[in-house]
Write an enzyme that holds these catalytic residues in place. Sequence first.
Site, PDB file in Angstrom:
ATOM      1  N   THR A   6       0.776  -1.230   0.000  1.00 39.67           N
ATOM      2  CA  THR A   6       0.000   0.000   0.000  1.00 39.67           C
ATOM      3  C   THR A   6       0.808   1.281   0.000  1.00 39.67           C
ATOM      4  O   THR A   6       2.006   1.265   0.221  1.00 39.67           O
ATOM      5  CB  THR A   6      -0.917   0.041   1.238  1.00 39.67           C
ATOM      6  OG1 THR A   6      -1.930   0.974   1.014  1.00 39.67           O
ATOM      7  CG2 THR A   6      -0.179   0.365   2.483  1.00 39.67           C
ATOM      8  N   LYS A  38      -8.052   0.596   2.334  1.00 34.43           N
ATOM      9  CA  LYS A  38      -7.162   0.496   3.491  1.00 34.43           C
ATOM     10  C   LYS A  38      -7.303   1.673   4.434  1.00 34.43           C
ATOM     11  O   LYS A  38      -6.448   1.909   5.277  1.00 34.43           O
ATOM     12  CB  LYS A  38      -5.727   0.385   2.998  1.00 34.43           C
ATOM     13  CG  LYS A  38      -5.538  -0.749   2.010  1.00 34.43           C
ATOM     14  CD  LYS A  38      -4.281  -0.564   1.223  1.00 34.43           C
ATOM     15  CE  LYS A  38      -4.325  -1.360  -0.049  1.00 34.43           C
ATOM     16  NZ  LYS A  38      -3.233  -1.029  -0.931  1.00 34.43           N
ATOM     17  N   GLY A  50      -5.600   4.688   8.543  1.00 39.27           N
ATOM     18  CA  GLY A  50      -5.182   3.934   7.372  1.00 39.27           C
ATOM     19  C   GLY A  50      -4.064   3.000   7.781  1.00 39.27           C
ATOM     20  O   GLY A  50      -3.393   3.242   8.789  1.00 39.27           O
ATOM     21  N   SER A 129       4.730   1.420   0.757  1.00 37.98           N
ATOM     22  CA  SER A 129       5.749   1.328  -0.282  1.00 37.98           C
ATOM     23  C   SER A 129       6.062   2.649  -0.965  1.00 37.98           C
ATOM     24  O   SER A 129       7.204   2.939  -1.270  1.00 37.98           O
ATOM     25  CB  SER A 129       5.316   0.307  -1.345  1.00 37.98           C
ATOM     26  OG  SER A 129       5.067  -0.934  -0.762  1.00 37.98           O
ATOM     27  N   ALA A 161       1.665   6.707  -7.284  1.00 39.31           N
ATOM     28  CA  ALA A 161       1.293   5.618  -8.204  1.00 39.31           C
ATOM     29  C   ALA A 161       2.020   5.734  -9.538  1.00 39.31           C
ATOM     30  O   ALA A 161       2.280   4.724 -10.205  1.00 39.31           O
ATOM     31  CB  ALA A 161      -0.216   5.608  -8.433  1.00 39.31           C
ATOM     32  N   CYS A 164       5.887   4.527  -8.012  1.00 38.50           N
ATOM     33  CA  CYS A 164       6.070   3.285  -7.253  1.00 38.50           C
ATOM     34  C   CYS A 164       5.288   2.135  -7.873  1.00 38.50           C
ATOM     35  O   CYS A 164       4.067   2.236  -8.039  1.00 38.50           O
ATOM     36  CB  CYS A 164       5.609   3.510  -5.805  1.00 38.50           C
ATOM     37  SG  CYS A 164       5.678   2.022  -4.783  1.00 38.50           S
ATOM     38  N   THR A 167       2.144   0.740  -5.925  1.00 35.26           N
ATOM     39  CA  THR A 167       1.054   1.675  -5.662  1.00 35.26           C
ATOM     40  C   THR A 167       0.272   1.859  -6.954  1.00 35.26           C
ATOM     41  O   THR A 167       0.863   2.006  -8.013  1.00 35.26           O
ATOM     42  CB  THR A 167       1.619   3.038  -5.207  1.00 35.26           C
ATOM     43  OG1 THR A 167       2.458   2.840  -4.073  1.00 35.26           O
ATOM     44  CG2 THR A 167       0.513   4.018  -4.863  1.00 35.26           C
TER      45      THR A 167
END
Length: 176
Positions: A6, A38, A50, A129, A161, A164, A167
């Site tokens: 996540t 999450k 979260g 992450s 996103a 990574c 993500t």
Amino acid sequence: MSIRATTILGIRIRGEAAISGDGQVSFDNTIMKQKACKIRKLYNEKVLVGFSGGVADALTLFAKFESKLEEYHGNLERAVVELTKEWRTDRILRRLEAMIAILNHEHAYIVSGNGDIIEPDDGIVALGSGNGYALACARTLVKYTNLSAKEIAEESIRTAASICIYTNANITVLGL
């Protein structure tokens, strides 16, 4: 094999609070789920949380934390400290592998099973992450824009996103 699960970003700014999380759950180099949620609202929708790490572990911690919030009548600081103490000392809980971000209008914390309670000076918390990418984006947006907390939270995950591989852009955002 390792689980990378996540990216979470929480922010308090200009009287607002928001939290966002991506939807990707990865196992080693395989995407196992793309639309996981999450993040949650707890305690009469006054607290945002979260997690990163093991889902079952995090859900156990959410339930334990919510009971602490009830026990201490919504006193966030006290509930965080008591959760962390129990997490660290309980024989079963201390085996849980997760980190949680907790925030409301007044406070933002990162809590771990190692006994860490971190309240960043700038009111921005990031886990998982892509946390470094999301954190850098949020700090920049706070400095150079007038976006709302929810907009910053969403854009920070979107930026993470794009960098990574653990993500994704299936983003959930909650605000207070």
